[in-house]
Design a protein around this motif. Structure first.
Motif: not given
Length: 454
Positions: A219, A222, A227, A263
């Motif tokens: 979390e 992002r 990454r 990612d």
């Protein structure tokens, strides 16, 4: 500075797999201006002209997985599998501090540069109490050596008292780990195309990290637009532990905790089912293939060809020098080729496919395929000029085969953003003698601390 390299064989590793028996590369202000066959065209003043005859020019190699601090503990646990190796070395790493980490990181980066690496992903997850700031020590070492760094801020929150492998003294509280990771991102991450330092989020592995940290880290990454990186599916012991604790495979666990996606890149990825390989391909999840380390620990052979055919990005990794005492990246081209052929036969991986793994494959894993990994106009001028005119390669007509199958050639020139890092096989940004001396002292201090704490 405008630099011209001409007279060399060229393998661009671009989409067209462009090759020139004799060609040139023009660099202008740290960016590739032109690549072509024959002699370089006269397009203005040249500050530096390099005669590349007898050499092969390729993109700089990209190392997608490393633990630079481990350069201070090479040669230990020589007959151990991964779990026994870790339980032997964790008490030694409990003595790490900022000074030891910087000495080890500098030495490791010098070795990587002298074997063709221009970009290095380092996964640092050991933060002993009272150790200072080892993460900053790695960043400082990369700055001095002059290579691009993807600094993975690792973490562990599951010590022995909670069923993990590491001593409790080197793990963090979950909230502290997430906070420390966020601070590292805010302090060091640079999203610019020419960035020398980027930060990734990297809880160590399912067997040393709680589900809460895995989910929280995904979390955080992002939310911050960075990454994610972790170890996964490295050994059968990991598979058994994951099934016993979570009732699923490591790949399924990664999916449950938000750790599959374009990612994410995973270290090792050896023990993957057909479904897991397909899942990584569908989600664009990358894999850092570490052939020498996998062989040193007897962990197994990754399904590299299957992963590539499924669409998963695959790059090469050296892994920590404590499980790969050579510590160089160029030699992994041959190791990857040989292990792939042991698994899938003589056509499983070609020399050119191996070089793709070490360049564009690695760039894809790190999300930098538009910036590095190939010799194309507009990309960063990260390149290696390999000498192939010695007896080690005499008579090998194919320069790419000479690089991959032959003895690792000396690096005539290594440029990062157009700046010289290695010339005539020797690091030019730091003193290799001073670096070796500092590493010996750091290794000695670390060994004495471990002995005193037994």
């Amino acid at each position: 500075m405008r630099t011209v390299i001409e007279g060399a064989a060229v393998f661009a590793v671009d989409r067209g797999s462009t090759e020139h028996d004799t060609g040139y590369v023009i660099i202008n202000h740290g960016v590739i201006e032109a690549v072509g066959a024959g002699s370089a065209p006269d397009k203005g003043p040249v500050d530096r002209r390099i005669d590349g005859r007898g050499c092969l020019v390729t993109p700089g190699l990209v190392n997608t997985h490393h633990h630079l601090y481990q350069w201070a503990t090479r040669g230990l646990a020589q007959q151990s599998d991964l779990f026994n190796w870790l339980t032997t070395l964790y008490p030694v790493w409990a003595g790490l501090d900022e000074e030891v980490t910087e000495a080890a990181a500098t030495a490791g980066l010098v070795r990587l540069a002298e074997t063709g690496a221009t970009t290095v992903a380092d996964h640092h997850y050991v933060f002993p109490q009272g150790a200072g700031d080892p993460f900053t020590a790695v960043v400082s070492a990369a700055h001095r050596v002059g290579v691009r760094l993807h600094a993975v801020r690792g973490s562990m929150d599951r010590g022995r008292s909670h069923g993990g492998l590491p001593p409790d003294s080197i793990v963090e509280d979950t909230d502290d780990a997430l906070h420390g990771t966020e601070v590292a991102i805010e302090r060091y991450h640079d999203p610019a195309p020419e960035a020398m330092v980027r930060v990734a989020v990297g809880p160590c592995s399912p067997f040393s990290v709680s589900p809460e940290l895995m989910k929280g880290a995904a979390e955080l990454a992002r939310r911050k637009g960075v990454r994610l990186h972790t170890h996964l599916a490295e050994t059968l012991d990991e598979e058994r532990q994951c099934q016993a604790e979570y009732g699923c495979t490591p790949a399924e666990y990664a999916d449950r905790t938000g750790w599959l996606g374009d990612d994410v890149w995973l270290a090792h990825g050896i023990h993957l089912s057909d479904d897991a390989v397909s899942r990584l391909g569908r989600t664009g999840t990358g894999v850092a293939h570490c052939p020498t380390s996998n062989a040193r620990l007897g962990a197994g052979i990754a399904r590299v060809r299957d992963l590539i055919e499924a669409g998963a990005p695959v790059g090469l990794g050296v892994d920590g020098a404590a499980s790969n005492e050579d510590g160089g990246l160029g030699v992994e081209l041959r190791a990857a080729t040989y292990l792939a052929r042991l698994r899938g036969g003589p056509d499983a991986l070609t020399a050119r496919a191996a070089l793709w793994l070490g360049t564009m494959g690695g760039a894809r894993c790190l999300g930098r395929q538009d910036e590095i990994g190939s010799l194309e106009p507009g990309k960063q001028a990260d390149l290696a000029l390999w000498r192939l005119d010695g007896i080690e390669h005499a008579g090998i007509a194919d320069p790419v085969a000479a690089l991959v199958f032959g003895a690792l050639p000396p690096v005539r020139l290594l440029l990062v953003g157009g700046k010289t890092v290695v010339e005539d096989g020797t690091i030019r940004t730091v003193s290799d003698v001073d670096t070796a001396t500092a590493l010996r002292r750091a290794s000695f201090r670390l060994a004495r601390r471990a002995e005193a704490n037994r």
